[in-house]
Design a protein around this motif. Structure first.
Motif, PDB file in Angstrom:
ATOM      1  N   GLY A  30      17.284  35.610  12.924  1.00 54.98           N
ATOM      2  CA  GLY A  30      17.730  36.225  14.263  1.00 54.98           C
ATOM      3  C   GLY A  30      17.997  35.192  15.192  1.00 54.98           C
ATOM      4  N   ALA A  31      17.889  33.983  15.298  1.00 57.41           N
ATOM      5  CA  ALA A  31      17.945  32.856  16.180  1.00 57.41           C
ATOM      6  C   ALA A  31      19.364  32.497  16.437  1.00 57.41           C
ATOM      7  N   CYS A  32      20.251  32.344  15.410  1.00 54.84           N
ATOM      8  CA  CYS A  32      21.542  32.005  15.741  1.00 54.84           C
ATOM      9  C   CYS A  32      22.712  32.682  15.849  1.00 54.84           C
ATOM     10  N   LEU A  33      22.368  34.040  15.626  1.00 55.69           N
ATOM     11  CA  LEU A  33      23.139  35.013  16.222  1.00 55.69           C
ATOM     12  C   LEU A  33      24.649  35.073  15.449  1.00 55.69           C
ATOM     13  N   VAL A  34      24.632  34.245  14.194  1.00 57.21           N
ATOM     14  CA  VAL A  34      25.918  34.268  13.477  1.00 57.21           C
ATOM     15  C   VAL A  34      26.349  35.589  12.486  1.00 57.21           C
ATOM     16  N   CYS A  35      25.254  36.195  11.950  1.00 55.30           N
ATOM     17  CA  CYS A  35      25.530  37.197  10.835  1.00 55.30           C
ATOM     18  C   CYS A  35      25.818  38.517  11.604  1.00 55.30           C
ATOM     19  N   ALA A  36      26.507  38.614  12.436  1.00 51.90           N
ATOM     20  CA  ALA A  36      26.853  39.714  13.557  1.00 51.90           C
ATOM     21  C   ALA A  36      27.286  40.949  12.927  1.00 51.90           C
ATOM     22  N   VAL A  37      26.878  42.182  13.314  1.00 50.46           N
ATOM     23  CA  VAL A  37      27.270  43.454  12.763  1.00 50.46           C
ATOM     24  C   VAL A  37      27.637  44.405  13.987  1.00 50.46           C
ATOM     25  N   ARG A  38      28.367  45.118  14.227  1.00 53.44           N
ATOM     26  CA  ARG A  38      28.621  46.016  15.493  1.00 53.44           C
ATOM     27  C   ARG A  38      27.852  47.253  15.133  1.00 53.44           C
ATOM     28  N   VAL A  39      26.985  47.691  15.860  1.00 54.23           N
ATOM     29  CA  VAL A  39      26.257  49.106  15.611  1.00 54.23           C
ATOM     30  C   VAL A  39      26.417  49.932  16.982  1.00 54.23           C
ATOM     31  N   GLN A  40      26.197  51.096  16.848  1.00 57.16           N
ATOM     32  CA  GLN A  40      26.176  51.951  18.215  1.00 57.16           C
ATOM     33  C   GLN A  40      24.760  52.616  18.395  1.00 57.16           C
ATOM     34  N   LYS A  41      24.243  52.454  19.305  1.00 58.05           N
ATOM     35  CA  LYS A  41      22.963  53.047  19.431  1.00 58.05           C
ATOM     36  C   LYS A  41      22.766  53.865  20.905  1.00 58.05           C
ATOM     37  N   ASN A  42      22.576  54.864  21.001  1.00 58.48           N
ATOM     38  CA  ASN A  42      22.298  55.796  22.271  1.00 58.48           C
ATOM     39  C   ASN A  42      23.698  55.717  22.724  1.00 58.48           C
ATOM     40  N   GLY A  43      24.778  55.970  22.215  1.00 58.32           N
ATOM     41  CA  GLY A  43      26.189  55.779  22.621  1.00 58.32           C
ATOM     42  C   GLY A  43      26.767  54.527  23.068  1.00 58.32           C
ATOM     43  N   GLU A  44      25.857  53.391  22.902  1.00 58.55           N
ATOM     44  CA  GLU A  44      26.534  52.225  23.431  1.00 58.55           C
ATOM     45  C   GLU A  44      26.433  51.239  22.313  1.00 58.55           C
ATOM     46  N   GLU A  45      27.848  50.788  22.229  1.00 52.61           N
ATOM     47  CA  GLU A  45      28.009  49.871  20.932  1.00 52.61           C
ATOM     48  C   GLU A  45      27.470  48.324  21.502  1.00 52.61           C
ATOM     49  N   LEU A  46      26.840  47.620  20.458  1.00 52.77           N
ATOM     50  CA  LEU A  46      26.394  46.467  20.822  1.00 52.77           C
ATOM     51  C   LEU A  46      26.238  45.643  19.396  1.00 52.77           C
ATOM     52  N   MET A  47      25.980  44.302  19.553  1.00 58.18           N
ATOM     53  CA  MET A  47      25.924  43.466  18.327  1.00 58.18           C
ATOM     54  C   MET A  47      24.544  43.405  18.016  1.00 58.18           C
ATOM     55  N   GLN A  48      24.406  43.467  16.508  1.00 59.66           N
ATOM     56  CA  GLN A  48      23.003  43.362  15.866  1.00 59.66           C
ATOM     57  C   GLN A  48      23.359  42.393  14.678  1.00 59.66           C
ATOM     58  N   HIS A  49      22.259  42.011  13.957  1.00 60.84           N
ATOM     59  CA  HIS A  49      22.405  40.823  13.039  1.00 60.84           C
ATOM     60  C   HIS A  49      21.753  41.157  11.668  1.00 60.84           C
ATOM     61  N   VAL A  50      22.499  40.985  10.640  1.00 58.84           N
ATOM     62  CA  VAL A  50      22.358  41.276   9.377  1.00 58.84           C
ATOM     63  C   VAL A  50      20.769  40.697   9.086  1.00 58.84           C
ATOM     64  N   CYS A  51      20.495  39.752   9.421  1.00 57.48           N
ATOM     65  CA  CYS A  51      19.297  38.920   8.865  1.00 57.48           C
ATOM     66  C   CYS A  51      18.046  39.553   9.683  1.00 57.48           C
ATOM     67  N   LYS A  52      18.090  39.879  10.899  1.00 66.01           N
ATOM     68  CA  LYS A  52      17.076  40.314  11.484  1.00 66.01           C
ATOM     69  C   LYS A  52      16.727  41.784  11.625  1.00 66.01           C
TER      70      LYS A  52
END
Lengths: 252, 303
Positions: free
Chosen positions: A216-238
């Motif tokens: 979860g440090a390098c932010l490479v494996c990004a996946v777009r998710v929506q939480k509480n109506g807001e879209e943000l990038m999370q990461h597959v590894c973390k």
């Protein structure tokens, strides 16, 4: 310290289907317990990146990784011999959340089938559905039986099992389960997520993305998710590899 | 035990090994491997004035002895960094370097103002990110633009200011001199080299951004050459980076002219690499009866 890199002794590393290998590593009993759906980050000598491989099984002190040879890194892994020492950072990520008293459908497609074995061992009477392109790629059927789950089998071309996709079988059995866990190619996961939405059943999906650090440090494996109506990038590894299907932005 | 401590622009580092920006997040993940006090410092993930989601994936591709990345400066924004991450970082017993990036000169200046009010130890001005559409490397590729932004940010930055240089230029020494002339306290170099990798079957670039920044052992000789050229052209200290993988590489980079070092890509295969490199450097100093690591800086004997 939450993370640890260990040298694990390689017990066996056999080809169980065309291009698919079954690596068993001596994990020992006193290591960090593995949750089903977590992954191991395997160091490959001479490569800049580790290879993230989902845990197929972690019972009886053996860490089992079933992986497909896709490129140079996994090819080097496939040539590792019993007795070798393998540098493994594990377990990583958030696995499937399994609650007692619920009946789960565990669905694996192709090389997404392996993590469902350890998951099946953690569930009460799961419904297991496995799908493959054709008969030559079918794996782990007896392993599921030994874990107490009779796997349903389908292939894209009908060369063995039922002809068609896992979603067809899932639709037939949907009323028998409370929740769905799935791992496999993205189009399969997207179709399962839609089906679960249609039936109003919760669904957990294990995602894959090109990865570097694994923590979860390098932010490479990004996946777009929506939480509480807001879209943000999370990461597959973390944050993953397992996500709630309804939070994944499938065209993100 | 030799003396591993170094000074860069008046800031003391317990050892010369600094985690490189973009590979180490804000340190929390790697603190689960070892105490961060074992590092000389941490250069934080590049931060921008407002939150950025970064580029769509895939963001990485492996290449011979290296990687290409195009994360695109995903970060929570400077205010969230100051509120949520900096207080924790400052408790870790290591030097904290805030790496800043912007779309405009004004954005850099506003971030420098905000961070000057905090207890960040240094700022590293990233004018060399190759993976964002506006800003980033466009500020770092001509002497005029480097001079302009360094002068502007210097006026707002009340911390030691490190300017991080791009290798994607024709004459890095003159760019370094432009930064020095406008008040940079130190330089860090090199950022990644722009590269590309194509899947021959799909004919698509592996990275969604099409191009990415090359790092890892593949770039190390280029980095050594550039650090050496710049160290001969400026008086301010250089934080050397670019593919340092072993303690031998670290010694080499110091000899080329670096005072401190940043370690990045190797973390992905070995999270303990900075610790091992630090121990290796210490052993080398002891075995060669060198009292202080600072004696190595620029000590190459060119032909």
């Amino acid at each position: 310290m939450k993370y640890d890199v260990r040298q694990l002794g390689l017990i066996s590393n056999e080809e169980i289907a065309a291009g698919i290998f079954d690596m068993k590593l001596a994990y020992g009993e006193n290591k960090i317990p593995v949750v089903c759906g977590q992954f191991a980050h395997v160091y490959v000598p001479g490569k800049s990146l580790r290879r993230p491989i989902s845990v197929c099984d972690a019972r009886n002190g053996v860490l089992r990784l079933v992986y497909q040879v896709k490129g140079e890194g996994t090819r080097i892994m496939s040539q590792m011999k019993p007795g070798a020492s393998v540098d493994v950072l594990a377990p990583l990520g958030n696995g499937f959340r399994i609650q007692s008293g619920r009946r789960y459908a565990l669905i694996g497609g192709g090389i997404g089938v392996p993590p469902m074995l350890y998951t099946a061992a953690k569930c009460e009477d799961p419904l297991v559905i496995t799908g493959f392109r054709d008969a030559s790629l079918v794996i782990l059927q007896d392993d599921f039986r030994r874990a107490g789950a009779e796997p349903l089998l389908c292939t894209d071309n009908g060369s063995v099992g039922k002809k068609g996709f896992v979603t067809g079988l899932l639709r037939e059995k949907m009323e028998q389960v409370d929740e769905i866990c799935a791992c496999g190619p993205l189009p399969m996961l997207r179709a399962i997520a839609e089906l679960c939405k249609e039936f109003g059943k919760p669904c957990q999906v294990s995602l894959e993305e090109r990865m570097a650090c694994g923590v979860g440090a390098c932010l490479v494996c990004a996946v777009r998710v929506q939480k509480n109506g807001e879209e943000l990038m999370q990461h597959v590894c973390k944050n993953g590899p397992v996500f709630n299907a309804e939070e994944v932005v499938w065209n993100g | 035990m030799a003396d591993l401590s170094v000074q860069v622009a008046g800031v003391s580092f317990a050892n010369p090994l600094i985690a490189a920006s973009g590979t180490f997040g804000f340190g929390r993940e790697y603190s689960e491997f070892y105490p961060l006090s074992r590092l000389g410092g941490i250069s934080c993930k590049g931060i921008t004035l407002m939150r950025r989601d970064g580029n769509p994936p895939p963001r990485i591709a492996e290449t011979p002895s290296g990687i290409l990345n195009a994360v695109g400066l995903q970060n929570p924004g400077v205010d969230a960094f100051i509120r949520d991450d900096l207080p924790w970082l400052k408790e870790q017993g290591t030097v904290v370097i805030a790496n800043i990036a912007g779309n405009t000169v004004e954005e850099y200046c506003r971030m420098a103002e905000k961070l000057s009010e905090t207890d960040v130890d240094m700022m590293e001005m990233n004018i060399s990110c190759p993976n964002v559409k506006s800003g980033g490397v466009q500020f770092g590729t001509s002497c005029e633009s480097v001079a302009h932004i360094t002068r502007a940010v210097r006026a707002h930055c009340r911390k030691p200011l490190v300017v991080k240089l791009s290798p994607n230029v024709t004459d890095i020494a003159s760019i370094a001199q432009a930064a020095e002339a406008e008040g940079a306290d130190a330089l860090s170099m090199i950022n990644t080299l722009t590269g590309m990798k194509i899947d021959i079957y799909t004919r698509r670039p592996i990275i969604r951004n099409n191009t990415g920044g090359l790092s890892g052992a593949a770039v190390f000789p280029v980095a050594v050459r550039m650090v050496w050229q710049v160290s001969n052209a400026v008086k301010i200290p250089i934080i050397g980076m670019g593919g340092i993988t072993t303690w031998e590489d670290a010694i080499e980079m110091l000899l080329a002219g670096a005072t401190a070092l940043q370690i990045g890509t190797v973390l992905f295969s070995d999270p303990y690499a900075p610790i091992k490199i630090s121990e290796g450097v210490n052993r080398f100093l002891d075995e060669n009866n060198i009292q202080s690591v600072t004696e190595l800086t620029g000590a190459v004997k060119p032909w």
